[in-house]
Design an enzyme around this catalytic site. Structure first.
Site, PDB file in Angstrom:
ATOM      1  N   GLY A  22       0.817  -1.218   0.000  1.00  0.00           N
ATOM      2  CA  GLY A  22       0.000   0.000   0.000  1.00  0.00           C
ATOM      3  C   GLY A  22       0.846   1.262   0.000  1.00  0.00           C
ATOM      4  N   ARG A  26      -2.954   7.935   4.037  1.00  0.00           N
ATOM      5  CA  ARG A  26      -3.216   8.706   5.258  1.00  0.00           C
ATOM      6  C   ARG A  26      -1.948   9.225   5.934  1.00  0.00           C
ATOM      7  NH1 ARG A  26      -7.100   3.969   7.468  1.00  0.00           N
ATOM      8  NH2 ARG A  26      -5.777   2.824   6.004  1.00  0.00           N
ATOM      9  N   THR A  89      -6.499  -5.938   0.693  1.00  0.00           N
ATOM     10  CA  THR A  89      -5.619  -6.875   1.414  1.00  0.00           C
ATOM     11  C   THR A  89      -5.806  -8.320   0.940  1.00  0.00           C
ATOM     12  OG1 THR A  89      -7.260  -6.853   3.206  1.00  0.00           O
ATOM     13  CG2 THR A  89      -5.317  -5.474   3.495  1.00  0.00           C
ATOM     14  N   ASN A 180      -9.937  -6.508  14.775  1.00  0.00           N
ATOM     15  CA  ASN A 180      -9.031  -7.343  13.985  1.00  0.00           C
ATOM     16  C   ASN A 180      -7.661  -6.666  13.956  1.00  0.00           C
ATOM     17  OD1 ASN A 180      -7.736  -8.802  11.975  1.00  0.00           O
ATOM     18  ND2 ASN A 180      -8.809  -7.734  10.303  1.00  0.00           N
ATOM     19  N   ARG A 343      33.770  11.835  13.319  1.00  0.00           N
ATOM     20  CA  ARG A 343      33.110  11.500  12.051  1.00  0.00           C
ATOM     21  C   ARG A 343      33.523  10.121  11.540  1.00  0.00           C
ATOM     22  NH1 ARG A 343      34.510  16.408   8.516  1.00  0.00           N
ATOM     23  NH2 ARG A 343      33.524  15.095   6.943  1.00  0.00           N
ATOM     24  N   LYS A 361      38.054  13.226  11.714  1.00  0.00           N
ATOM     25  CA  LYS A 361      37.434  12.559  10.566  1.00  0.00           C
ATOM     26  C   LYS A 361      38.393  11.535   9.982  1.00  0.00           C
ATOM     27  CE  LYS A 361      37.890  13.006   6.437  1.00  0.00           C
ATOM     28  NZ  LYS A 361      38.162  13.399   5.056  1.00  0.00           N
TER      29      LYS A 361
HETATM   30  C1  UD1 Z   1      -6.737  -3.529   7.961  1.00  0.00           C
HETATM   31  C2  UD1 Z   1      -7.900  -4.520   8.091  1.00  0.00           C
HETATM   32  C3  UD1 Z   1      -8.694  -4.206   9.361  1.00  0.00           C
HETATM   33  C4  UD1 Z   1      -7.773  -4.269  10.561  1.00  0.00           C
HETATM   34  C5  UD1 Z   1      -6.540  -3.363  10.381  1.00  0.00           C
HETATM   35  C6  UD1 Z   1      -5.532  -3.647  11.465  1.00  0.00           C
HETATM   36  C7  UD1 Z   1      -8.607  -5.123   5.845  1.00  0.00           C
HETATM   37  C8  UD1 Z   1      -9.603  -4.914   4.770  1.00  0.00           C
HETATM   38  N1  UD1 Z   1      -8.750  -4.401   6.947  1.00  0.00           N
HETATM   39  O1  UD1 Z   1      -7.296  -2.240   7.822  1.00  0.00           O
HETATM   40  O2  UD1 Z   1      -9.736  -5.147   9.523  1.00  0.00           O
HETATM   41  O3  UD1 Z   1      -8.490  -3.890  11.729  1.00  0.00           O
HETATM   42  O4  UD1 Z   1      -5.894  -3.621   9.108  1.00  0.00           O
HETATM   43  O5  UD1 Z   1      -4.489  -2.720  11.438  1.00  0.00           O
HETATM   44  O6  UD1 Z   1      -7.747  -5.957   5.706  1.00  0.00           O
HETATM   45  N2  UD1 Z   1      -1.997  -3.534   1.556  1.00  0.00           N
HETATM   46  C9  UD1 Z   1      -1.483  -4.120   0.429  1.00  0.00           C
HETATM   47  N3  UD1 Z   1      -2.225  -4.132  -0.725  1.00  0.00           N
HETATM   48  C10 UD1 Z   1      -3.460  -3.590  -0.786  1.00  0.00           C
HETATM   49  C11 UD1 Z   1      -3.979  -2.983   0.388  1.00  0.00           C
HETATM   50  C12 UD1 Z   1      -3.231  -2.975   1.541  1.00  0.00           C
HETATM   51  O7  UD1 Z   1      -0.371  -4.651   0.433  1.00  0.00           O
HETATM   52  O8  UD1 Z   1      -4.065  -3.648  -1.855  1.00  0.00           O
HETATM   53  C13 UD1 Z   1      -1.197  -3.544   2.785  1.00  0.00           C
HETATM   54  C14 UD1 Z   1      -0.822  -2.144   3.262  1.00  0.00           C
HETATM   55  O9  UD1 Z   1       0.437  -1.746   2.752  1.00  0.00           O
HETATM   56  C15 UD1 Z   1      -0.811  -2.308   4.772  1.00  0.00           C
HETATM   57  C16 UD1 Z   1      -1.720  -3.486   5.045  1.00  0.00           C
HETATM   58  O10 UD1 Z   1      -1.947  -4.116   3.808  1.00  0.00           O
HETATM   59  O11 UD1 Z   1       0.502  -2.620   5.251  1.00  0.00           O
HETATM   60  C17 UD1 Z   1      -3.039  -3.058   5.642  1.00  0.00           C
HETATM   61  O12 UD1 Z   1      -3.650  -2.080   4.832  1.00  0.00           O
HETATM   62  P1  UD1 Z   1      -4.347  -0.803   5.458  1.00  0.00           P
HETATM   63  O13 UD1 Z   1      -4.807   0.042   4.352  1.00  0.00           O
HETATM   64  O14 UD1 Z   1      -3.484  -0.215   6.483  1.00  0.00           O
HETATM   65  O15 UD1 Z   1      -5.621  -1.493   6.147  1.00  0.00           O
HETATM   66  P2  UD1 Z   1      -6.434  -0.941   7.378  1.00  0.00           P
HETATM   67  O16 UD1 Z   1      -7.403   0.061   6.871  1.00  0.00           O
HETATM   68  O17 UD1 Z   1      -5.540  -0.523   8.444  1.00  0.00           O
HETATM   69 MG    MG Z   2      -3.539  -0.254   8.580  1.00  0.00          MG
END
Ligand code: UD1
Ligand code: MG
Length: 467
Positions: A22, A26, A89, A180, A343, A361
């Site tokens: 990701g 945010r 995810t 979760n 250094r 250094k």
């Molecule tokens: C996610 C969970 C949520 C949980 C929370 C815990 C899902 C849908 N939601 O939400 O239930 O409570 O984590 O912290 O799983 N990522 C990818 N590819 C993607 C999307 C995300 O690799 O397409 C990775 C991101 O880089 C990140 C992780 O997955 O490291 C979680 O993604 P994030 O967007 O942070 O999910 P949350 O909204 O926090």
């Molecule tokens: Mg997250």
């Protein structure tokens, strides 16, 4: 399958998938989310650190945004699968399928933004999953403020029914404070099979990994939750407010570990020690220090106040006050500072003194030599028992190249001397104060290289009369 040590249950093959593709919108940052450091180390690297030593057969990191940088950080400690488009995810985990399909065993999935998670908790989850013989086990936490997290929805028998994302949750579901953590154990074959049935029909239009729980439950499989007793380990870092919280928790955890090992930290709120730093017992860390990288501090030394030590080794019984030491080695019984700067690539021997406003250094200073005040020692080799007077400067740079200064054992350099490199001051030689040395000084010679003083008797009186 191997018999587990202790023999209480059978341990199966273990795999791990880390989600790190990701962007981290945010975070509002140029830097991809999982690369944001906590106590100086990228979040995702903390997770890889915790997973090593856990008897995991294969670790696969899902990369996308910033993939090259993530690979550079993690190197060959994990395998990689590319998720070109971040569709959620669930979709991310599917990218690991070429590595893991047809494998029997347990796959632990960890979101890359939970840097505080410890190996003990991951291990506890895996053991619980194996003991329960569940197909899916999710690690859950109870948070006073569950805002933003997926909620764990249980049925009337208190069994896990499904996970609902915050954005999809009803008002009633939002009241649930069991969340979760984004850490799960799955039966590997079930995982990839169930992911085929996950849809993106939800508030975010994403393929949610947690939907696998609902799918497995509908198929009549065993889905359980393990609630951690350390909820603060499981905070997910989505923005910089959480990042600062994680930093604080990790900092405290690291500092407490050192204190338990016999290190005195005078102001633990105001002491920043990286996760890989080693400190021996009876070291005292004064307020305001930042000690990072692969640093080792040996017994009985005092660091600080207000010092920065990075990727360095500090010997026993050494004092570093109000100073900066980077990528260097400092021996035993050394005094550094106040206000010294060591250094990179410097090697400071035992019983040496590097005093106020001295910069060193890429130089070695051997046993018992002193550079006590206001000097620049660059690209130099200083022998044993040498005394470098206040204000001595190695003139190491001609505008194009750097040159070496050698000051041999027992040499005595008078104050405010320039040593124009390349130049050698040989054993036991003296350099008179205020000299600019451009030629080698022979052993035990005295070199004076300054204009002679002329005193004009009665000059002031003559001047006053003229006026
Ligand atoms: C996610 C969970 C949520 C949980 C929370 C815990 C899902 C849908 N939601 O939400 O239930 O409570 O984590 O912290 O799983 N990522 C990818 N590819 C993607 C999307 C995300 O690799 O397409 C990775 C991101 O880089 C990140 C992780 O997955 O490291 C979680 O993604 P994030 O967007 O942070 O999910 P949350 O909204 O926090
Ligand atoms: Mg997250």
């Amino acid at each position: 399958m191997d018999e587990c040590v202790g023999g209480s249950h059978i341990m199966s093959n273990r795999y791990a998938v880390i989600l790190a593709a990701g962007k981290g919108t945010r975070m509002k940052s140029k830097l991809y989310k999982v690369l944001h450091p906590v106590c100086g180390k990228p979040m995702v690297e903390h997770i890889v650190d915790q997973l090593s030593n856990l008897d995991i057969d294969e670790i696969i990191t899902i990369i996308g945004h910033g993939s090259e940088m993530v690979k550079e950080k993690l190197g060959d400690r994990t395998k990689y699968a590319l998720q070109e488009e971040q569709l959620g995810t669930g979709h991310a985990v599917q990218m690991a399928e070429p590595h893991l399909k047809d494998k029997h065993g347990t796959t632990v999935v960890i979101t890359g933004d939970t840097p505080l998670l410890t190996r003990e908790t991951i291990n506890e989850l895996m053991e619980y999953h194996e003991k329960e013989q569940a197909q899916v086990t999710v690690l859950t936490s109870k948070f006073d403020d569950p805002t933003g997290y997926g909620r764990v929805i249980r049925n009337e028998h208190n069994e896990v029914e499904k996970i609902v994302e915050h954005k999809d949750a009803s008002e009633e579901e939002k009241l649930v404070n069991e969340i979760n953590t984004g850490v799960y154990c799955f039966d590997n074959e079930l995982l990839f099979d169930a992911l085929k049935n996950v849809s993106n029909d939800n508030a975010q239009g994403e393929y949610y990994l947690p939907d696998v729980l609902f799918i497995a439950k509908e198929r009549g499989l065993k889905v359980v939750a393990h609630t951690t007793t350390n909820p603060e380990e499981t905070i997910g870092i989505n923005d910089r407010v959480n990042l600062a919280k994680a930093e604080k928790i990790m900092k405290r955890r690291i500092n407490e570990q050192h204190m338990r090992n016999g290190v005195s930290i005078i102001d633990d709120e105001n002491t920043y020690i990286g996760p890989d730093v080693q400190i021996e017992s009876d070291v005292v860390i004064e307020p305001g220090c930042k000690i990072t990288g692969q640093t080792i501090i040996k017994a009985d030394s005092i660091i600080g106040p207000n010092s920065e030590v990075k990727d360095s080794e500090i010997g026993e019984n050494t004092v570093v006050k109000h100073s900066v030491v980077t990528e260097s080695k400092v021996g035993n019984n050394v005094n550094i500072g106040p206000f010294a700067h060591i250094r990179p690539a410097s090697d400071i021997g035992d019983d040496v003194k590097v005093g106020n406003f001295v910069e060193v250094k890429k130089s070695t200073i051997d046993t018992n030599s002193k550079v006590s005040h206001l000097s620049y020692i660059g690209d130099a080799e200083v022998g044993k028992d040498a005394n470098i007077g206040c204000g001595t400067i190695t003139v190491n740079y001609d505008g194009k190249n750097k040159h070496k200064t050698i000051i041999e054992d027992g040499a005595f350099i008078g104050c405010n001397s320039n040593l124009v490199a390349p130049v050698i001051v040989k054993k036991g030689a003296y350099v008179a104060a205020g000299s600019t040395i451009t030629k080698d000084v022979p052993e035990k010679a005295l070199s004076i290289a300054r204009s002679r003083q002329e005193n004009k008797e009665g000059y002031v009186e003559r001047l006053n009369k003229r006026q």
